[in-house]
Motif scaffolding. Structure first.
Motif, short mmCIF file in Angstrom:
data_model
loop_
_atom_site.label_atom_id
_atom_site.label_comp_id
_atom_site.label_asym_id
_atom_site.label_seq_id
_atom_site.Cartn_x
_atom_site.Cartn_y
_atom_site.Cartn_z
N ALA A 84 0.81 -1.17 -0.06
CA ALA A 84 -0.07 0.15 -0.11
C ALA A 84 0.78 1.12 0.01
CB ALA A 84 -0.88 -0.08 1.18
N GLN A 85 1.94 1.30 0.88
CA GLN A 85 2.62 2.40 0.86
C GLN A 85 3.45 2.62 -0.39
OE1 GLN A 85 5.60 0.91 3.99
NE2 GLN A 85 4.05 1.56 5.54
N LEU A 86 4.11 1.57 -0.96
CA LEU A 86 4.78 1.80 -2.29
C LEU A 86 3.71 2.24 -3.31
CD1 LEU A 86 6.57 -1.65 -2.33
CD2 LEU A 86 7.56 0.61 -2.25
N ALA A 87 2.32 1.51 -3.31
CA ALA A 87 1.45 1.97 -4.57
C ALA A 87 1.33 3.62 -4.59
CB ALA A 87 0.06 1.50 -4.28
N VAL A 88 0.97 4.11 -3.20
CA VAL A 88 0.72 5.50 -3.19
C VAL A 88 1.82 6.23 -3.41
CG1 VAL A 88 0.28 7.38 -1.33
CG2 VAL A 88 -0.93 5.09 -1.28
N GLN A 89 3.05 5.83 -2.89
CA GLN A 89 4.37 6.67 -3.27
C GLN A 89 4.65 6.73 -4.83
OE1 GLN A 89 7.73 4.70 -1.35
NE2 GLN A 89 9.29 6.08 -2.45
N HIS A 90 4.39 5.86 -5.31
CA HIS A 90 4.78 5.83 -7.07
C HIS A 90 3.53 6.02 -8.02
CE1 HIS A 90 8.75 4.29 -6.11
NE2 HIS A 90 8.10 3.65 -5.25
N ALA A 91 2.37 6.32 -7.13
CA ALA A 91 1.33 6.52 -8.14
C ALA A 91 1.16 8.12 -8.63
CB ALA A 91 -0.15 6.17 -7.41
N ASN A 92 2.22 8.89 -8.44
CA ASN A 92 2.30 10.32 -9.11
C ASN A 92 0.93 11.01 -8.99
OD1 ASN A 92 3.65 12.29 -10.33
ND2 ASN A 92 3.22 11.72 -12.44
N GLY A 93 0.15 10.60 -7.73
CA GLY A 93 -1.10 11.59 -7.42
C GLY A 93 -2.25 11.03 -7.94
N SER A 121 -3.37 4.58 6.67
CA SER A 121 -2.30 5.37 7.08
C SER A 121 -1.25 5.73 5.97
CB SER A 121 -1.50 4.63 8.25
OG SER A 121 -2.36 4.46 9.42
N ALA A 122 -1.49 4.44 4.93
CA ALA A 122 -0.43 4.75 3.85
C ALA A 122 -0.84 5.91 2.85
CB ALA A 122 -0.38 3.50 3.07
N GLY A 123 -2.18 6.37 2.81
CA GLY A 123 -2.54 7.43 2.16
C GLY A 123 -3.50 6.88 1.05
N ALA A 124 -3.93 5.79 1.18
CA ALA A 124 -4.97 5.34 0.45
C ALA A 124 -6.14 6.16 0.01
CB ALA A 124 -5.52 4.13 0.72
#
Length: 298
Positions: free
Chosen positions: A62-71, A95-98
């Motif tokens: 989940a963290q990686l997805a949010v980090q690399h989704a470019n918004g 918490s990961a920003g989903a």
């Protein structure tokens, strides 16, 4: 967020060296989806192997997805056997920003409609982000009724229902989507899954495509979605017909294993990227996948 193309990337693993998630490969898949113009990215759907991963692994994905989704909005799958675990996964996703979560009624013992309604009641009561209902009887062995759709859709925070299929006849498909729209609140979108049926579902009035192949081949999925939602029936049907050899592979080998083989053939994931005991396709089937991918120029 719950309209247009939602791309479901694989979660490539590297179990041969016991390194767990192949973070570099996963991040690259997510960035491809974002760059291609996906409307949302769904991490940890069935294509993302959510049921095989630990809580720690899922939180990291989940963290990686949010980090690399470019918004691009990220939806995170939170399905698990116990409600307590679903709530923990929902907390991790938020918490990961989903931007949203996706929930399937996962079970070992068969679930009743009351069980499933209770699950969604318990989860939505504690969410701060919207939820998509993941109706996937092929994996959960649970089938939603229209009455259950209506009851779940009335819960706070429910924003979309992913239906598992649509009738072959265009008129029947349109009638079914109209029937669903009539029983659901206006703010709850209807999304199609089953990639071979995506064109038919979108043309019938579905507002979203929850796409397996969109996570690995996002450009073709974005193009098909745009044509369908733009009302270009001829172009939509042409694009789907072009992908018929791929849909045939899905039918023959399953979308999960086939998509992994596509990613491996294209160098987007290492060989044997699926979680054991799932071993992927044998050499003959892999050769079929490679021929189709190469012939279609994917």
């Amino acid at each position: 967020m719950f309209t247009g193309l939602s791309a479901f990337p694989l979660t490539p693993l590297d179990e041969q060296t016991e390194q767990g998630i192949d973070e570099a490969a996963y991040a690259h898949l997510v960035r491809r989806c974002a760059a291609a113009g996906a409307d949302s990215i769904t991490a940890l759907g069935s294509t993302g192997s959510y049921a095989y991963l630990t809580r720690t692994e899922r939180a990291r994905v989940a963290q990686l997805a949010v980090q690399h989704a470019n918004g691009v909005p990220v939806i995170v799958g939170i399905g698990a056997l116990r409600t307590q675990h679903v709530l923990q996964l929902a907390e991790d996703a938020q918490s990961a920003g989903a931007s949203g979560v996706l929930l399937a009624p996962v079970s070992y013992q068969p679930l009743t409609p009351d069980d499933v309604l209770g699950l969604f009641q318990d989860v939505t009561a504690q969410l701060s982000v919207p939820l998509a209902v993941y109706d996937n009887p092929g994996t959960t062995r649970f089938t939603f009724t229209d009455d259950l759709y209506r009851a779940v859709a009335a819960l706070p925070g429910v924003a979309s229902i992913k239906i598992p299929g649509i009738a072959q006849d265009p008129a029947d498909a349109a009638a079914r989507v109209a029937q669903l729209r009539a029983l659901l609140p206006a703010h709850v979108s209807v999304g199609i899954s089953g990639d071979s049926q995506a064109a038919r579902g979108l043309l019938a009035g579905c507002q979203a495509w929850y796409s397996v192949i969109g996570g690995t081949l996002p450009e073709v999925a974005v193009e098909l979605t745009a044509a369908a939602l733009g009302g270009d029936t001829e172009r939509t049907e042409q694009l789907s017909a072009r992908l018929r050899p791929l849909w045939d592979l899905f039918s023959r080998h399953g979308s999960y294993r086939t998509t992994a083989a596509v990613a491996e053939h294209l160098g987007l994931a290492r060989r044997s990227c699926l979680p054991l005991p799932v071993r992927g396709l044998d050499d003959d089937a892999r050769a079929q996948v490679a021929r189709v991918v190469d012939a279609l120029g994917l």
